[in-house]
Design an enzyme around this catalytic site. Structure first.
Site, short mmCIF file in Angstrom:
data_model
loop_
_atom_site.label_atom_id
_atom_site.label_comp_id
_atom_site.label_asym_id
_atom_site.label_seq_id
_atom_site.Cartn_x
_atom_site.Cartn_y
_atom_site.Cartn_z
CE LYS A 9 -3.79 -2.48 2.26
NZ LYS A 9 -4.82 -2.45 3.34
CE1 TYR A 49 -9.30 -2.86 0.40
CE2 TYR A 49 -8.73 -0.78 -0.63
CZ TYR A 49 -8.37 -1.88 0.13
OH TYR A 49 -7.10 -1.99 0.64
CG ASN A 112 -3.58 -2.58 6.83
OD1 ASN A 112 -3.40 -2.20 5.67
ND2 ASN A 112 -4.63 -3.29 7.18
CG HIS A 115 -5.04 -6.45 -0.54
ND1 HIS A 115 -6.24 -6.69 0.09
CD2 HIS A 115 -5.02 -7.23 -1.64
CE1 HIS A 115 -6.92 -7.58 -0.62
NE2 HIS A 115 -6.21 -7.92 -1.68
CD GLU A 126 -8.47 -9.10 -3.99
OE1 GLU A 126 -9.32 -9.00 -3.09
OE2 GLU A 126 -7.32 -9.56 -3.80
P1 GTP Z 1 -6.72 -6.47 3.17
O1 GTP Z 1 -5.70 -7.53 2.92
O2 GTP Z 1 -6.19 -5.07 2.95
O3 GTP Z 1 -8.04 -6.74 2.49
O4 GTP Z 1 -6.97 -6.54 4.75
P2 GTP Z 1 -7.83 -7.57 5.56
O5 GTP Z 1 -8.40 -8.63 4.68
O6 GTP Z 1 -7.00 -7.97 6.73
O7 GTP Z 1 -9.00 -6.65 6.11
P3 GTP Z 1 -10.43 -6.34 5.47
O8 GTP Z 1 -10.57 -6.92 4.11
O9 GTP Z 1 -11.46 -6.66 6.50
O10 GTP Z 1 -10.36 -4.76 5.35
C1 GTP Z 1 -9.75 -4.17 4.21
C2 GTP Z 1 -8.92 -2.99 4.63
O11 GTP Z 1 -9.75 -2.01 5.19
C3 GTP Z 1 -7.90 -3.27 5.74
O12 GTP Z 1 -6.68 -3.75 5.27
C4 GTP Z 1 -7.70 -1.90 6.32
O13 GTP Z 1 -6.78 -1.16 5.52
C5 GTP Z 1 -9.06 -1.28 6.18
N1 GTP Z 1 -9.80 -1.35 7.43
C6 GTP Z 1 -10.36 -2.44 8.01
N2 GTP Z 1 -10.96 -2.12 9.15
C7 GTP Z 1 -10.75 -0.79 9.31
C8 GTP Z 1 -11.12 0.15 10.29
O14 GTP Z 1 -11.77 -0.16 11.29
N3 GTP Z 1 -10.72 1.44 10.09
C9 GTP Z 1 -10.00 1.82 8.98
N4 GTP Z 1 -9.63 3.10 8.81
N5 GTP Z 1 -9.64 0.96 8.03
C10 GTP Z 1 -10.00 -0.32 8.19
MG MG Z 2 -9.50 -8.20 2.87
#
Ligand code: GTP
Ligand code: MG
Length: 153
Positions: A9, A49, A112, A115, A126
């Site tokens: 990212k 997303y 974070n 992805h 994706e």
């Molecule tokens: P990805 O690999 O990035 O998809 O992460 P993930 O699968 O561990 O998490 P998820 O798909 O549930 O969420 C996608 C992304 O949304 C996360 O990687 C974070 O960057 C963001 N995200 C998730 N929860 C939060 C939150 O509570 N606040 C914010 N600001 N961002 C969030």
């Molecule tokens: Mg995810």
């Protein structure tokens, strides 16, 4: 062969972490079959997303992922989806174990670092959202001449 879409990212690119993070997946033993520095368009970010449209942080997510260059990659290997998710660590920084990428380098839920696809089906969608089919290659690094072939599904 199983594939996953990994994307460093904008925070990872800005923090000069591309080399270090690519090295983790190389050393693990997965095969890199596509990679590029790119800026996600808003349309690509929305498609990537799509499952989070209803979340309160959706706007923030789109803004962040389009805020600068990302390093998009396709990796291949048996079990690569689940294993790379283990290497990435949990989304919540309070749960991301030391030794994982997020556990070692992130303190924030949004910024974070990386992805990783959550299933082979998500990976397919994706990858198609970020790469043209001809950008994905397979090759045998041990051959004297690299013979690049298009991936054969
Ligand atoms: P990805 O690999 O990035 O998809 O992460 P993930 O699968 O561990 O998490 P998820 O798909 O549930 O969420 C996608 C992304 O949304 C996360 O990687 C974070 O960057 C963001 N995200 C998730 N929860 C939060 C939150 O509570 N606040 C914010 N600001 N961002 C969030
Ligand atoms: Mg995810």
């Amino acid at each position: 062969m199983e594939k996953t879409f990994l994307m460093l990212k904008p925070d990872a690119v800005q923090r000069r972490m591309i080399g270090k993070l690519v090295q983790r997946f190389e050393e693990k033993g997965f095969e890199l079959i596509g990679a590029k520095l790119m800026r996600m368009t808003m349309a690509q970010a929305e498609a990537h997303y799509a499952e989070h449209t209803d979340k309160p942080f959706y706007g923030e997510l789109l803004e962040f992922i389009t805020s600068g260059p990302v390093f998009a990659m396709v990796w291949q290997g048996e079990g690569v989806v689940a294993m790379s998710r283990l290497m990435i660590g949990k989304t919540n920084p309070l749960e991301a174990a030391p030794g994982t990428i997020r556990g070692d380098f992130a303190t924030d839920k949004g910024n974070n670092i990386i992805h990783g696809s959550d299933s082979p089906e998500s990976a397919e969608r994706e990858v198609a959202n970020a790469f043209h089919p001809e950008e994905l290659l397979i090759f045998d690094p041990f051959l004297p001449k690299l013979e690049a072939l298009h991936v054969d599904e």
